[in-house]
Design a protein around this motif. Sequence first.
Motif, PDB file in Angstrom:
ATOM      1  N   ARG A 184       9.771  87.180  89.794  1.00  6.30           N
ATOM      2  CA  ARG A 184       9.680  85.736  89.949  1.00  6.30           C
ATOM      3  C   ARG A 184      10.303  85.224  91.242  1.00  6.30           C
ATOM      4  O   ARG A 184      10.709  84.076  91.340  1.00  6.30           O
ATOM      5  N   ILE A 185      10.381  86.056  92.260  1.00  9.09           N
ATOM      6  CA  ILE A 185      10.931  85.607  93.528  1.00  9.09           C
ATOM      7  C   ILE A 185      10.092  84.451  94.065  1.00  9.09           C
ATOM      8  O   ILE A 185       8.863  84.504  94.068  1.00  9.09           O
ATOM      9  N   PRO A 186      10.717  83.352  94.500  1.00  6.44           N
ATOM     10  CA  PRO A 186       9.961  82.197  95.001  1.00  6.44           C
ATOM     11  C   PRO A 186       9.154  82.548  96.253  1.00  6.44           C
ATOM     12  O   PRO A 186       9.651  83.243  97.154  1.00  6.44           O
ATOM     13  N   ILE A 187       7.911  82.078  96.300  1.00  5.68           N
ATOM     14  CA  ILE A 187       7.022  82.353  97.426  1.00  5.68           C
ATOM     15  C   ILE A 187       6.640  81.050  98.117  1.00  5.68           C
ATOM     16  O   ILE A 187       6.185  80.105  97.462  1.00  5.68           O
ATOM     17  N   ILE A 188       6.837  81.018  99.425  1.00 12.51           N
ATOM     18  CA  ILE A 188       6.372  79.897 100.248  1.00 12.51           C
ATOM     19  C   ILE A 188       5.192  80.417 101.067  1.00 12.51           C
ATOM     20  O   ILE A 188       5.340  81.353 101.849  1.00 12.51           O
ATOM     21  N   MET A 244      -0.206  77.048  93.975  1.00 16.98           N
ATOM     22  CA  MET A 244       0.863  76.270  93.351  1.00 16.98           C
ATOM     23  C   MET A 244       0.789  76.373  91.826  1.00 16.98           C
ATOM     24  O   MET A 244       1.815  76.476  91.152  1.00 16.98           O
ATOM     25  N   LYS A 245      -0.423  76.379  91.277  1.00 16.17           N
ATOM     26  CA  LYS A 245      -0.582  76.512  89.830  1.00 16.17           C
ATOM     27  C   LYS A 245      -0.074  77.863  89.342  1.00 16.17           C
ATOM     28  O   LYS A 245       0.392  77.986  88.210  1.00 16.17           O
ATOM     29  N   GLU A 246      -0.170  78.863  90.213  1.00 15.17           N
ATOM     30  CA  GLU A 246       0.291  80.200  89.848  1.00 15.17           C
ATOM     31  C   GLU A 246       1.788  80.390  90.091  1.00 15.17           C
ATOM     32  O   GLU A 246       2.327  81.478  89.919  1.00 15.17           O
ATOM     33  N   GLY A 247       2.455  79.323  90.512  1.00 13.97           N
ATOM     34  CA  GLY A 247       3.910  79.368  90.620  1.00 13.97           C
ATOM     35  C   GLY A 247       4.484  79.393  92.020  1.00 13.97           C
ATOM     36  O   GLY A 247       5.684  79.597  92.184  1.00 13.97           O
ATOM     37  N   VAL A 255       8.915  87.347  80.130  1.00 14.02           N
ATOM     38  CA  VAL A 255       8.148  87.147  81.354  1.00 14.02           C
ATOM     39  C   VAL A 255       9.011  86.505  82.421  1.00 14.02           C
ATOM     40  O   VAL A 255       8.925  86.840  83.603  1.00 14.02           O
ATOM     41  N   GLN A 256       9.893  85.619  81.998  1.00 11.95           N
ATOM     42  CA  GLN A 256      10.687  84.869  82.948  1.00 11.95           C
ATOM     43  C   GLN A 256      11.756  85.699  83.635  1.00 11.95           C
ATOM     44  O   GLN A 256      12.058  85.510  84.801  1.00 11.95           O
TER      45      GLN A 256
END
Length: 220
Positions: free
Chosen positions: A79-83, A98-101, A213-214
């Motif tokens: 779950r590493i944040p992706i920009i 964005m919908k995919e996180g 999952v989280q």
Amino acid sequence: MKIEHTSSLLAILDDDKSVQSALQDLIESEGMSTLCFDSAEQFLNSGARHKAGCLIVDVHMPGMSGIELQAKLKTERCRIPIIFITGRGDIPLAVSAMKEGASDFFTKPVDGNALLNSVERALLRDRTNRQKAAEHAGLVARYKSLTPREREVLPLLASGLLNKQVAFELGITEYTVQLHRGHIMRKMEADSFAALVRMADKLSPNHQQRLQVQFAALLH
């Protein structure tokens, strides 16, 4: 601006060396460290996804695209944040990402201040994720310290049954239930029965499925 960050390592994925350098200079000017990669495959082979607090990823790269990388990390429960950054204005693609996180989506040339603000939010998100993962790991470790009988007693107590009702359900004495209750409180490090009930809820099968999952990837 000076970012209040908790993880000083960011990964930059872009096959354009000039973009890599520009982003690296920007990020490192804020006192953070960067790792640069020319492709998603190179990044995956490095193992950096378990160390970096944020990814800055070009959408369009040779081989695996940024969007495909996002999907792969999701299947790995990472779950590493992706920009995302892209040289092409693709609104539907941005919406899908964005919908995919995805944490954010920028079109090149990227505004430096806007990107740094986005990085700050991503790092805070990563810190929260890791903190929750660590807390859950600690909770699971404490639960594993319980005896089999204590694990039987815990959900019954947490469901609201009285000691004598738990005793009846398990075919043991009420005094034995009281002893188990004391041991459970101590081992779970619960400072109140209400706190113990909250812990039991977090350990319930349904709650664990939601958390799996989280947090799974962050527990490595």
